[in-house]
Design an enzyme around this catalytic site. Structure first.
Site, PDB file in Angstrom:
ATOM      1  N   GLY A  10      51.080  40.998  64.163  1.00 19.27           N
ATOM      2  CA  GLY A  10      51.600  41.894  65.194  1.00 19.27           C
ATOM      3  C   GLY A  10      52.052  43.327  63.883  1.00 19.27           C
ATOM      4  CB  THR A 125      65.616  38.587  69.175  1.00 24.59           C
ATOM      5  OG1 THR A 125      66.321  39.517  69.487  1.00 24.59           O
ATOM      6  CG2 THR A 125      65.647  37.417  70.170  1.00 24.59           C
ATOM      7  CG  ASP A 126      69.935  40.717  68.594  1.00 25.77           C
ATOM      8  OD1 ASP A 126      69.212  40.871  69.025  1.00 25.77           O
ATOM      9  OD2 ASP A 126      71.193  42.076  68.394  1.00 25.77           O
ATOM     10  CD  GLU A 127      67.634  41.629  73.019  1.00 23.79           C
ATOM     11  OE1 GLU A 127      67.334  41.135  74.574  1.00 23.79           O
ATOM     12  OE2 GLU A 127      67.515  42.269  72.753  1.00 23.79           O
ATOM     13  CE1 TYR A 150      61.629  40.511  72.857  1.00 27.80           C
ATOM     14  CE2 TYR A 150      63.771  40.399  72.804  1.00 27.80           C
ATOM     15  CZ  TYR A 150      62.259  40.145  72.335  1.00 27.80           C
ATOM     16  OH  TYR A 150      62.446  40.442  70.827  1.00 27.80           O
ATOM     17  CE  LYS A 154      60.674  37.010  69.008  1.00 30.43           C
ATOM     18  NZ  LYS A 154      59.887  37.284  68.314  1.00 30.43           N
TER      19      LYS A 154
HETATM   20  P1  NAD Z   1      56.062  45.750  69.739  1.00 32.63           P
HETATM   21  O1  NAD Z   1      56.164  45.632  70.778  1.00 32.63           O
HETATM   22  O2  NAD Z   1      56.061  47.474  68.261  1.00 32.63           O
HETATM   23  O3  NAD Z   1      54.787  44.841  68.980  1.00 32.63           O
HETATM   24  C1  NAD Z   1      54.691  44.031  68.780  1.00 32.63           C
HETATM   25  C2  NAD Z   1      52.924  43.875  68.027  1.00 32.63           C
HETATM   26  O4  NAD Z   1      52.149  42.676  68.551  1.00 32.63           O
HETATM   27  C3  NAD Z   1      51.623  44.432  69.109  1.00 32.63           C
HETATM   28  O5  NAD Z   1      50.781  45.449  68.004  1.00 32.63           O
HETATM   29  C4  NAD Z   1      51.222  43.797  69.638  1.00 32.63           C
HETATM   30  O6  NAD Z   1      49.612  43.973  69.758  1.00 32.63           O
HETATM   31  C5  NAD Z   1      50.844  42.778  69.112  1.00 32.63           C
HETATM   32  N1  NAD Z   1      50.644  41.223  70.150  1.00 32.63           N
HETATM   33  C6  NAD Z   1      51.191  40.975  71.128  1.00 32.63           C
HETATM   34  N2  NAD Z   1      50.697  40.376  71.531  1.00 32.63           N
HETATM   35  C7  NAD Z   1      49.616  39.397  70.912  1.00 32.63           C
HETATM   36  C8  NAD Z   1      48.940  38.133  70.868  1.00 32.63           C
HETATM   37  N3  NAD Z   1      48.813  37.265  71.750  1.00 32.63           N
HETATM   38  N4  NAD Z   1      48.449  38.193  69.136  1.00 32.63           N
HETATM   39  C9  NAD Z   1      48.369  38.861  68.048  1.00 32.63           C
HETATM   40  N5  NAD Z   1      49.323  40.753  68.594  1.00 32.63           N
HETATM   41  C10 NAD Z   1      49.731  40.957  69.862  1.00 32.63           C
HETATM   42  O7  NAD Z   1      57.678  45.279  69.024  1.00 32.63           O
HETATM   43  P2  NAD Z   1      58.998  45.380  67.714  1.00 32.63           P
HETATM   44  O8  NAD Z   1      59.422  45.752  67.952  1.00 32.63           O
HETATM   45  O9  NAD Z   1      57.903  45.377  66.454  1.00 32.63           O
HETATM   46  O10 NAD Z   1      59.141  43.818  67.534  1.00 32.63           O
HETATM   47  C11 NAD Z   1      58.250  43.208  66.346  1.00 32.63           C
HETATM   48  C12 NAD Z   1      58.723  41.197  66.535  1.00 32.63           C
HETATM   49  O11 NAD Z   1      60.713  42.209  66.152  1.00 32.63           O
HETATM   50  C13 NAD Z   1      58.834  40.538  67.977  1.00 32.63           C
HETATM   51  O12 NAD Z   1      58.703  39.692  67.544  1.00 32.63           O
HETATM   52  C14 NAD Z   1      60.153  40.729  68.282  1.00 32.63           C
HETATM   53  O13 NAD Z   1      60.283  40.156  69.701  1.00 32.63           O
HETATM   54  C15 NAD Z   1      61.011  41.360  67.569  1.00 32.63           C
HETATM   55  N6  NAD Z   1      62.431  42.055  67.367  1.00 32.63           N
HETATM   56  C16 NAD Z   1      62.118  43.107  67.690  1.00 32.63           C
HETATM   57  C17 NAD Z   1      63.198  43.918  67.522  1.00 32.63           C
HETATM   58  C18 NAD Z   1      63.081  45.490  68.166  1.00 32.63           C
HETATM   59  O14 NAD Z   1      64.165  45.785  68.238  1.00 32.63           O
HETATM   60  N7  NAD Z   1      62.046  46.595  68.434  1.00 32.63           N
HETATM   61  C19 NAD Z   1      64.212  42.945  67.734  1.00 32.63           C
HETATM   62  C20 NAD Z   1      64.853  41.997  67.435  1.00 32.63           C
HETATM   63  C21 NAD Z   1      63.749  41.386  66.866  1.00 32.63           C
HETATM   64  P1  TYD Z   2      66.411  48.381  75.134  1.00 26.74           P
HETATM   65  O1  TYD Z   2      65.473  48.938  73.875  1.00 26.74           O
HETATM   66  O2  TYD Z   2      65.492  47.773  75.984  1.00 26.74           O
HETATM   67  O3  TYD Z   2      66.642  47.226  73.542  1.00 26.74           O
HETATM   68  P2  TYD Z   2      66.872  45.551  74.239  1.00 26.74           P
HETATM   69  O4  TYD Z   2      67.322  45.801  76.188  1.00 26.74           O
HETATM   70  O5  TYD Z   2      66.539  44.138  73.743  1.00 26.74           O
HETATM   71  O6  TYD Z   2      68.392  45.551  73.717  1.00 26.74           O
HETATM   72  O7  TYD Z   2      67.009  48.880  75.166  1.00 26.74           O
HETATM   73  C1  TYD Z   2      68.020  48.843  74.434  1.00 26.74           C
HETATM   74  C2  TYD Z   2      69.863  49.472  75.813  1.00 26.74           C
HETATM   75  O8  TYD Z   2      69.493  50.612  76.393  1.00 26.74           O
HETATM   76  C3  TYD Z   2      69.667  48.182  76.439  1.00 26.74           C
HETATM   77  O9  TYD Z   2      71.525  47.841  76.813  1.00 26.74           O
HETATM   78  C4  TYD Z   2      69.673  48.626  77.926  1.00 26.74           C
HETATM   79  C5  TYD Z   2      69.742  50.304  77.705  1.00 26.74           C
HETATM   80  N1  TYD Z   2      68.280  50.977  78.650  1.00 26.74           N
HETATM   81  C6  TYD Z   2      68.655  52.133  79.688  1.00 26.74           C
HETATM   82  O10 TYD Z   2      69.948  52.582  79.819  1.00 26.74           O
HETATM   83  N2  TYD Z   2      67.675  52.750  79.817  1.00 26.74           N
HETATM   84  C7  TYD Z   2      66.253  52.377  79.589  1.00 26.74           C
HETATM   85  O11 TYD Z   2      65.831  53.141  79.975  1.00 26.74           O
HETATM   86  C8  TYD Z   2      65.997  51.598  78.648  1.00 26.74           C
HETATM   87  C9  TYD Z   2      64.833  51.357  78.340  1.00 26.74           C
HETATM   88  C10 TYD Z   2      67.138  50.999  78.104  1.00 26.74           C
END
Ligand code: NAD
Ligand code: TYD
Length: 346
Positions: A10, A125-127, A150, A154
């Site tokens: 990823g 994730t914290d979720e 989601y 996770k």
């Molecule tokens: P993202 O959606 O930006 O990137 C995900 C990447 O994984 C993409 O490049 C996609 O092409 C690749 N991918 C998806 N399915 C795949 C598969 N089957 N095989 C190979 N590659 C695949 O996600 P992100 O925000 O960079 O998050 C990365 C990780 O961190 C995830 O596991 C997510 O659950 C976790 N995470 C993210 C956040 C956040 O705030 N973004 C917070 C907590 C945890």
């Molecule tokens: P998001 O970035 O989707 O992260 P997560 O739900 O995984 O924490 O959303 C962050 C917060 O913002 C969440 O409380 C949902 C809210 N949100 C909106 O109010 N409007 C939006 O269009 C989106 C995408 C999120």
């Protein structure tokens, strides 16, 4: 532990691309980036490293045991980011989340076991804890109570990591990060969505009353924490990675508008996300005891993020001209038409 080659999954997404850049700059490892390039994967995120001799990209699915097995035999360590990552998309289509976040994680673990890798750092994730109620701050000992498809996927992926540790002794370490913000985040997520819409003078769609709370972790701080866990994390342990930057969504939206000098009249309150988690809040003492702390407070993290989107218009313009347009219309078209303006809802 001797690491020569790290398999990152990823790595073409938001956090993975920032982490690959961090690893290349801070270590002399060879890096294999296995990414399916779903809508969220974007090789432009890695333009600056693609010609480096230590970097190799392979397009493939983590659920494909053959590809994964082949790459795993070259790897000493794995850092697994690959996932379907957006809560709203999991509400529309939970099946792909099971496929990648649960089954794909299993395929990686099984291949890592066969290849006897030295370290498997899994990004959870914290979720997985579900929502915090009142003053509740989750520690690593708290039970999993995921509420969105989601979060449940996770949780399923992470639980398998623990099972592979207990059953086969696989050297896993788990990260449970808070909401990241920073460069290269796909604009379906709240902060880049609000920022780009504000830059474009388009309405900012806030769910419900905008009172839900998230902790905002700057992606570089997260990468530092993951580097530490890759090298010093205790095997079999999970680590919360929070920045103590909790804000509700209205505070976030207002701060973005202020930074961009745009009016609050752009805010719209729209129909809420089903099962919307009220708050995520974690105690991160465990990783802080290993020597990590975030360098960015909320304002610094948000300012750097907003500035990046301001100066990298071509990056997001290309995204907004593709799949994202249909997604946005599906997700927001009707809800925005029925929305309440800021003053009325206030
Ligand atoms: P993202 O959606 O930006 O990137 C995900 C990447 O994984 C993409 O490049 C996609 O092409 C690749 N991918 C998806 N399915 C795949 C598969 N089957 N095989 C190979 N590659 C695949 O996600 P992100 O925000 O960079 O998050 C990365 C990780 O961190 C995830 O596991 C997510 O659950 C976790 N995470 C993210 C956040 C956040 O705030 N973004 C917070 C907590 C945890
Ligand atoms: P998001 O970035 O989707 O992260 P997560 O739900 O995984 O924490 O959303 C962050 C917060 O913002 C969440 O409380 C949902 C809210 N949100 C909106 O109010 N409007 C939006 O269009 C989106 C995408 C999120």
């Amino acid at each position: 532990m001797t690491i020569r080659t790290v398999l990152v999954t990823g790595g073409a997404g938001f956090i993975g691309s920032n982490f690959i850049r961090h690893l290349m700059a801070n270590h002399d490892y060879n890096i294999i980036n296995l990414d399916k390039l779903t809508y969220a994967g974007n090789l432009e995120n890695l333009k600056d490293v693609e010609d480096n001799a230590r970097y190799r990209f392979v397009q493939g699915d983590i659920g494909d045991a053959e590809v994964v097995g082949e790459l795993m035999s070259d790897a000493d360590a794995v850092v697994s980011f690959a996932a379907e990552s957006h809560v709203d998309r999991s509400i529309e289509d939970p099946g792909t989340f099971i496929q990648t976040d649960v089954y794909g994680t299993f395929v990686l673990l099984e291949a890592a076991r066969q290849a006897q890798v030295e370290r498997f750092l899994h990004i959870s994730t914290d979720e997985v804890y579900g929502q915090s109620i009142g003053d509740q701050r989750f520690t690593e000992e708290d039970p999993f109570r995921p509420r969105s498809p989601y979060a449940a996927s996770k949780a399923g992926g992470e639980l398998q990591c623990h099972a592979f540790r207990a059953t086969y002794g696989l050297p896993v370490v788990i990260a449970r990060p808070a909401n990241n913000i920073g460069p290269y985040q796909y604009p379906e997520k709240a902060v880049p969505l609000f920022t780009i819409n504000a830059i474009e003078d388009e309405p900012l769609p806030v769910y419900g009353k905008g009172l839900q709370i998230r902790d905002r972790l700057y992606v570089d701080d997260h990468c530092q924490a993951l580097d530490l866990l890759l090298h010093k994390g205790e095997l079999g342990e999970a680590y919360n990675i929070g920045a103590d930057n909790e804000r509700n969504n209205i505070e976030v939206v207002e701060a973005i508008l202020e930074m961009l000098e745009k009016p609050k009249s752009l805010i719209r309150f729209i129909e809420d996300r089903p099962g919307h988690d009220e708050r995520y809040s974690m105690n991160s003492q465990k990783i802080r005891a290993l020597g990590w702390s975030p360098e960015h407070d909320f304002e610094a993290a948000l300012e750097k993020t907003v500035e990046w989107y301001k100066t990298n218009r071509p990056w997001w313009e290309r995204i907004r001209s593709g799949e994202y347009r249909d997604y946005y219309e599906r997700m927001y078209g009707r809800r925005l038409a029925e929305a309440k303006p800021y003053e009325e809802a206030g």
